[in-house]
Design an enzyme around this catalytic site. Structure first.
Site, PDB file in Angstrom:
ATOM      1  N   ASN A  10       0.872  -1.180   0.000  1.00  0.00           N
ATOM      2  CA  ASN A  10       0.000   0.000   0.000  1.00  0.00           C
ATOM      3  C   ASN A  10       0.909   1.229   0.000  1.00  0.00           C
ATOM      4  O   ASN A  10       1.482   1.594   1.021  1.00  0.00           O
ATOM      5  CB  ASN A  10      -0.882  -0.033   1.256  1.00  0.00           C
ATOM      6  CG  ASN A  10      -1.848   1.138   1.315  1.00  0.00           C
ATOM      7  OD1 ASN A  10      -1.785   2.040   0.473  1.00  0.00           O
ATOM      8  ND2 ASN A  10      -2.713   1.126   2.309  1.00  0.00           N
ATOM      9  N   LYS A  17       3.267   0.838   3.146  1.00  0.00           N
ATOM     10  CA  LYS A  17       2.922  -0.183   4.139  1.00  0.00           C
ATOM     11  C   LYS A  17       2.968  -1.538   3.448  1.00  0.00           C
ATOM     12  O   LYS A  17       2.582  -1.640   2.282  1.00  0.00           O
ATOM     13  CB  LYS A  17       1.483   0.031   4.648  1.00  0.00           C
ATOM     14  CG  LYS A  17       1.368   1.104   5.716  1.00  0.00           C
ATOM     15  CD  LYS A  17      -0.010   1.048   6.360  1.00  0.00           C
ATOM     16  CE  LYS A  17      -0.698   2.369   6.171  1.00  0.00           C
ATOM     17  NZ  LYS A  17      -2.100   2.421   6.465  1.00  0.00           N
ATOM     18  N   ARG A  94      -2.514  -2.084  -3.575  1.00  0.00           N
ATOM     19  CA  ARG A  94      -3.701  -1.254  -3.407  1.00  0.00           C
ATOM     20  C   ARG A  94      -3.581  -0.067  -4.370  1.00  0.00           C
ATOM     21  O   ARG A  94      -2.562   0.625  -4.370  1.00  0.00           O
ATOM     22  CB  ARG A  94      -3.773  -0.744  -1.981  1.00  0.00           C
ATOM     23  CG  ARG A  94      -4.933   0.193  -1.797  1.00  0.00           C
ATOM     24  CD  ARG A  94      -4.853   0.903  -0.467  1.00  0.00           C
ATOM     25  NE  ARG A  94      -5.971   1.790  -0.322  1.00  0.00           N
ATOM     26  CZ  ARG A  94      -5.909   2.968   0.293  1.00  0.00           C
ATOM     27  NH1 ARG A  94      -4.779   3.372   0.827  1.00  0.00           N
ATOM     28  NH2 ARG A  94      -6.973   3.706   0.393  1.00  0.00           N
ATOM     29  N   HIS A 183     -12.616   3.188  -0.133  1.00  0.00           N
ATOM     30  CA  HIS A 183     -12.670   2.142   0.896  1.00  0.00           C
ATOM     31  C   HIS A 183     -13.443   0.917   0.401  1.00  0.00           C
ATOM     32  O   HIS A 183     -13.950   0.133   1.199  1.00  0.00           O
ATOM     33  CB  HIS A 183     -13.355   2.621   2.192  1.00  0.00           C
ATOM     34  CG  HIS A 183     -12.691   3.750   2.902  1.00  0.00           C
ATOM     35  ND1 HIS A 183     -13.398   4.820   3.399  1.00  0.00           N
ATOM     36  CD2 HIS A 183     -11.401   3.963   3.214  1.00  0.00           C
ATOM     37  CE1 HIS A 183     -12.567   5.664   3.991  1.00  0.00           C
ATOM     38  NE2 HIS A 183     -11.339   5.167   3.888  1.00  0.00           N
ATOM     39  N   HIS A 211     -17.674   2.560   7.646  1.00  0.00           N
ATOM     40  CA  HIS A 211     -16.212   2.459   7.777  1.00  0.00           C
ATOM     41  C   HIS A 211     -15.730   3.778   8.383  1.00  0.00           C
ATOM     42  O   HIS A 211     -15.624   4.791   7.690  1.00  0.00           O
ATOM     43  CB  HIS A 211     -15.582   2.217   6.393  1.00  0.00           C
ATOM     44  CG  HIS A 211     -14.084   2.192   6.407  1.00  0.00           C
ATOM     45  ND1 HIS A 211     -13.337   1.051   6.232  1.00  0.00           N
ATOM     46  CD2 HIS A 211     -13.182   3.192   6.596  1.00  0.00           C
ATOM     47  CE1 HIS A 211     -12.056   1.339   6.311  1.00  0.00           C
ATOM     48  NE2 HIS A 211     -11.935   2.638   6.531  1.00  0.00           N
ATOM     49  N   LEU A 212     -15.487   3.753   9.693  1.00  0.00           N
ATOM     50  CA  LEU A 212     -15.154   4.991  10.399  1.00  0.00           C
ATOM     51  C   LEU A 212     -13.702   4.946  10.863  1.00  0.00           C
ATOM     52  O   LEU A 212     -13.380   4.356  11.900  1.00  0.00           O
ATOM     53  CB  LEU A 212     -16.098   5.195  11.593  1.00  0.00           C
ATOM     54  CG  LEU A 212     -17.608   5.029  11.320  1.00  0.00           C
ATOM     55  CD1 LEU A 212     -18.425   5.218  12.601  1.00  0.00           C
ATOM     56  CD2 LEU A 212     -18.073   6.003  10.243  1.00  0.00           C
ATOM     57  N   ASN A 214      -9.801   7.455  10.180  1.00  0.00           N
ATOM     58  CA  ASN A 214      -9.445   8.853   9.909  1.00  0.00           C
ATOM     59  C   ASN A 214     -10.185   9.356   8.681  1.00  0.00           C
ATOM     60  O   ASN A 214     -10.742  10.437   8.678  1.00  0.00           O
ATOM     61  CB  ASN A 214      -7.946   8.973   9.665  1.00  0.00           C
ATOM     62  CG  ASN A 214      -7.219   9.242  10.943  1.00  0.00           C
ATOM     63  OD1 ASN A 214      -7.718   9.986  11.796  1.00  0.00           O
ATOM     64  ND2 ASN A 214      -6.060   8.642  11.102  1.00  0.00           N
ATOM     65  N   ARG A 244     -11.222  15.932   7.490  1.00  0.00           N
ATOM     66  CA  ARG A 244     -11.972  16.367   6.295  1.00  0.00           C
ATOM     67  C   ARG A 244     -13.387  16.783   6.683  1.00  0.00           C
ATOM     68  O   ARG A 244     -13.997  16.177   7.572  1.00  0.00           O
ATOM     69  CB  ARG A 244     -12.065  15.235   5.271  1.00  0.00           C
ATOM     70  CG  ARG A 244     -10.742  14.838   4.675  1.00  0.00           C
ATOM     71  CD  ARG A 244     -10.970  13.920   3.473  1.00  0.00           C
ATOM     72  NE  ARG A 244      -9.744  13.238   3.106  1.00  0.00           N
ATOM     73  CZ  ARG A 244      -9.586  11.921   3.150  1.00  0.00           C
ATOM     74  NH1 ARG A 244     -10.580  11.131   3.521  1.00  0.00           N
ATOM     75  NH2 ARG A 244      -8.442  11.388   2.797  1.00  0.00           N
ATOM     76  N   ASP A 287      -7.996  12.706  16.886  1.00  0.00           N
ATOM     77  CA  ASP A 287      -7.943  11.343  17.423  1.00  0.00           C
ATOM     78  C   ASP A 287      -9.104  11.127  18.387  1.00  0.00           C
ATOM     79  O   ASP A 287      -9.260  11.860  19.370  1.00  0.00           O
ATOM     80  CB  ASP A 287      -6.606  11.125  18.136  1.00  0.00           C
ATOM     81  CG  ASP A 287      -6.391   9.656  18.459  1.00  0.00           C
ATOM     82  OD1 ASP A 287      -7.275   9.049  19.115  1.00  0.00           O
ATOM     83  OD2 ASP A 287      -5.353   9.111  18.058  1.00  0.00           O
ATOM     84  N   ARG A 289      -9.631   8.929  20.580  1.00  0.00           N
ATOM     85  CA  ARG A 289      -9.286   8.615  21.975  1.00  0.00           C
ATOM     86  C   ARG A 289      -9.174   9.898  22.776  1.00  0.00           C
ATOM     87  O   ARG A 289      -9.696  10.004  23.884  1.00  0.00           O
ATOM     88  CB  ARG A 289      -7.977   7.820  22.047  1.00  0.00           C
ATOM     89  CG  ARG A 289      -8.167   6.370  21.669  1.00  0.00           C
ATOM     90  CD  ARG A 289      -6.871   5.706  21.364  1.00  0.00           C
ATOM     91  NE  ARG A 289      -6.348   6.169  20.073  1.00  0.00           N
ATOM     92  CZ  ARG A 289      -5.463   5.505  19.355  1.00  0.00           C
ATOM     93  NH1 ARG A 289      -4.972   4.375  19.802  1.00  0.00           N
ATOM     94  NH2 ARG A 289      -5.049   5.970  18.207  1.00  0.00           N
ATOM     95  N   GLY A 337     -14.950   2.914  14.235  1.00  0.00           N
ATOM     96  CA  GLY A 337     -16.104   2.008  14.228  1.00  0.00           C
ATOM     97  C   GLY A 337     -15.881   0.795  15.118  1.00  0.00           C
ATOM     98  O   GLY A 337     -16.792   0.334  15.801  1.00  0.00           O
ATOM     99  N   GLU A 338     -14.636   0.286  15.140  1.00  0.00           N
ATOM    100  CA  GLU A 338     -14.354  -0.915  15.928  1.00  0.00           C
ATOM    101  C   GLU A 338     -14.097  -0.608  17.398  1.00  0.00           C
ATOM    102  O   GLU A 338     -14.302  -1.468  18.255  1.00  0.00           O
ATOM    103  CB  GLU A 338     -13.112  -1.634  15.353  1.00  0.00           C
ATOM    104  CG  GLU A 338     -13.352  -2.244  13.989  1.00  0.00           C
ATOM    105  CD  GLU A 338     -12.060  -2.673  13.300  1.00  0.00           C
ATOM    106  OE1 GLU A 338     -11.094  -3.018  13.998  1.00  0.00           O
ATOM    107  OE2 GLU A 338     -12.029  -2.641  12.059  1.00  0.00           O
ATOM    108  N   GLU A 388      -8.201  -4.929   5.243  1.00  0.00           N
ATOM    109  CA  GLU A 388      -8.024  -4.623   3.827  1.00  0.00           C
ATOM    110  C   GLU A 388      -6.862  -5.399   3.212  1.00  0.00           C
ATOM    111  O   GLU A 388      -6.935  -5.811   2.060  1.00  0.00           O
ATOM    112  CB  GLU A 388      -7.827  -3.103   3.642  1.00  0.00           C
ATOM    113  CG  GLU A 388      -9.138  -2.349   3.852  1.00  0.00           C
ATOM    114  CD  GLU A 388      -8.957  -0.845   3.997  1.00  0.00           C
ATOM    115  OE1 GLU A 388      -8.548  -0.404   5.086  1.00  0.00           O
ATOM    116  OE2 GLU A 388      -9.235  -0.113   3.041  1.00  0.00           O
TER     117      GLU A 388
END
Ligand code: ADP
Length: 401
Positions: A10, A17, A94, A183, A211-212, A214, A244, A287, A289, A337-338, A388
């Site tokens: 990717n 990556k 990708r 995505h 799909h949540l 960044n 965004r 972020d 968190r 999301g997770e 992915e």
């Protein structure tokens, strides 16, 4: 395939990556990241399965050099996981934008490279970087089959009424200005997996995937086909994201240019990099968190960002329920999301009309496949972790056989 390891790449403009995945067991054998390619202080991190993480600061002039280092790390006598490059059966790349040219993954040849290049103006930041990665791999592994897996491909099944903008039609004909969506690999993976978890036929279900991460997008998958998605010509449209802005009145662009004495390019940069929950929280953080802990301490700015984010997700769920004339299951996936149960709670608070009831205990779980709706809930709500890289590896195996 005799050499049953798949290298998944990717490639970004200055990063790369990678994961090496065994095609049969689907285990990740090694993974890592090259950062700051072409910039001072470039670094490769590499983690073999079950081993410790190695980090090396080393110059990487370009992506070819980065890929050379990746291949070196994988085959290294001490830290490597394979003896030679012969043990890599295929490479899956990708690719961000396939335009209308690619409705599925393909094996890469000269014609495919040309067609990807023709999509460059639709994704000027991403596609050229993806192509550089592909060419660098082809140079170093000329006999290994390579597949291109597109972020846009899964969404190519959208009907015209979903992908057309309300603009003069010739803009679509002349420039292919339309909704593409991104995505796609994740939306496809998660919706298919949800059908398996539900024990139902993929082709018989109406599924909404949130799909949540960044970057965030949502899709409507009816009878196994995507019928709508929230990102558009570019990833700027749709949900409020980390940085965004998502949907807004297009006239705001000119209005802000005048007020701030900025160019269109500068305002678009603000809309891409300084907006979303980062902007809404007054520049505090993108972020989740940070945002959740600030909200729990009573921080108002974090609260308004989280509420606006979740409201937008709920609004799209309503729109896609209408688009499909119903919904059987809603899936949450990707970093937020997770993991961020507060966003799921806030979103679900708007969904009582769908007969949805959240199981508060289950909703505390993170990053695992789990139903977070109660057994009585008419529409099922689930967390389905996305993967992915595995999806790209599977597509590559299917093509390189
Ligand atoms: P992308 O791949 O688009 O860069 P990710 O899917 O990695 O994004 O998602 C990043 C987001 O997920 C961040 O906002 C981060 O706060 C959130 N996130 C990741 N892990 C956790 C966690 N353990 N708890 C809460 N939020 C998390």
């Amino acid at each position: 395939m005799t050499n049953s390891n798949i290298l998944v790449i990717n490639c970004g403009s200055s990063s790369l990556k990678f994961q090496l995945i065994n095609a049969e067991s689907e285990e990740v054998i090694a993974k890592g990241l090259c950062e700051r390619i072409g910039i001072e202080g470039s670094k490769i991190s590499y983690t073999p399965a079950g081993g410790e993480k190695y980090e090396t600061v080393t110059p990487m002039e370009d992506h070819t050099q980065a890929i050379r280092l990746v291949l070196g790390a994988i085959t290294d006598e001490k830290t490597g996981v394979v003896k030679s490059l012969n043990e890599i059966g295929a490479v899956g790349h990708r690719v961000v934008h396939g335009g209308e040219k690619f409705a599925s993954s393909v094996l890469i040849n000269d014609e495919v490279l040309k067609a990807i290049e023709e999509c460059n103006d639709l994704a000027p930041l991403h596609n050229p970087a993806n192509l550089i990665g592909i060419r660098a791999c082809m140079e170093l592994m000329p006999d290994t089959p390579m597949a291109a897996v597109f972020d846009t491909a899964f969404h190519q099944t959208m009907p015209q009424e979903a992908y057309l903008y309300g603009l003069p039609y010739h803009y679509y004909e002349d420039y292919k200005v339309r909704r593409y969506g991104f995505h796609g690999t994740s939306h496809s993976f998660v919706s298919r997996r949800a059908a398996q978890i539900l024990g139902r036929n993929y082709e018989d279900l109406k599924i909404i995937v949130c799909h949540l991460g960044n970057g965030a997008s949502i899709s409507a998958v009816k009878n196994g086909k995507c019928v709508d998605t929230s990102m558009g010509l570019t990833p700027l449209e749709g949900l409020i994201m980390g940085t965004r802005c998502g949907d807004l009145d297009p006239a705001i662009v000119e209005f802000l240019c005048n007020k701030e004495k900025k160019t269109v390019q500068e305002i678009l940069s603000v809309m891409n990099k300084e907006s979303g929950v980062l902007g809404l929280s007054g520049g505090f953080s993108s972020d989740f968190r940070d945002l959740v802990s600030a909200y729990e301490r009573g921080d108002e700015a974090a609260g308004r960002a989280l509420k606006a984010f979740s409201y937008r997700v709920a609004k799209y769920i309503g729109a896609y329920t209408a688009a499909m004339n119903g919904v059987d299951a809603i899936c949450f996936t990707a970093g937020i999301g997770e993991n961020t149960s507060l966003v799921r709670t806030m979103t679900a608070s708007y969904l009582g009309y769908l007969g949805i009831e959240l199981d508060e205990e289950a909703n505390k779980k993170r990053g695992e496949e789990v139903f977070i709706s109660t057994p009585e809930s008419k529409t099922k709500v689930l967390i389905v972790p996305t993967n992915e890289e595995l999806a790209i590896a599977r597509e590559t195996v299917a093509l390189a056989g």
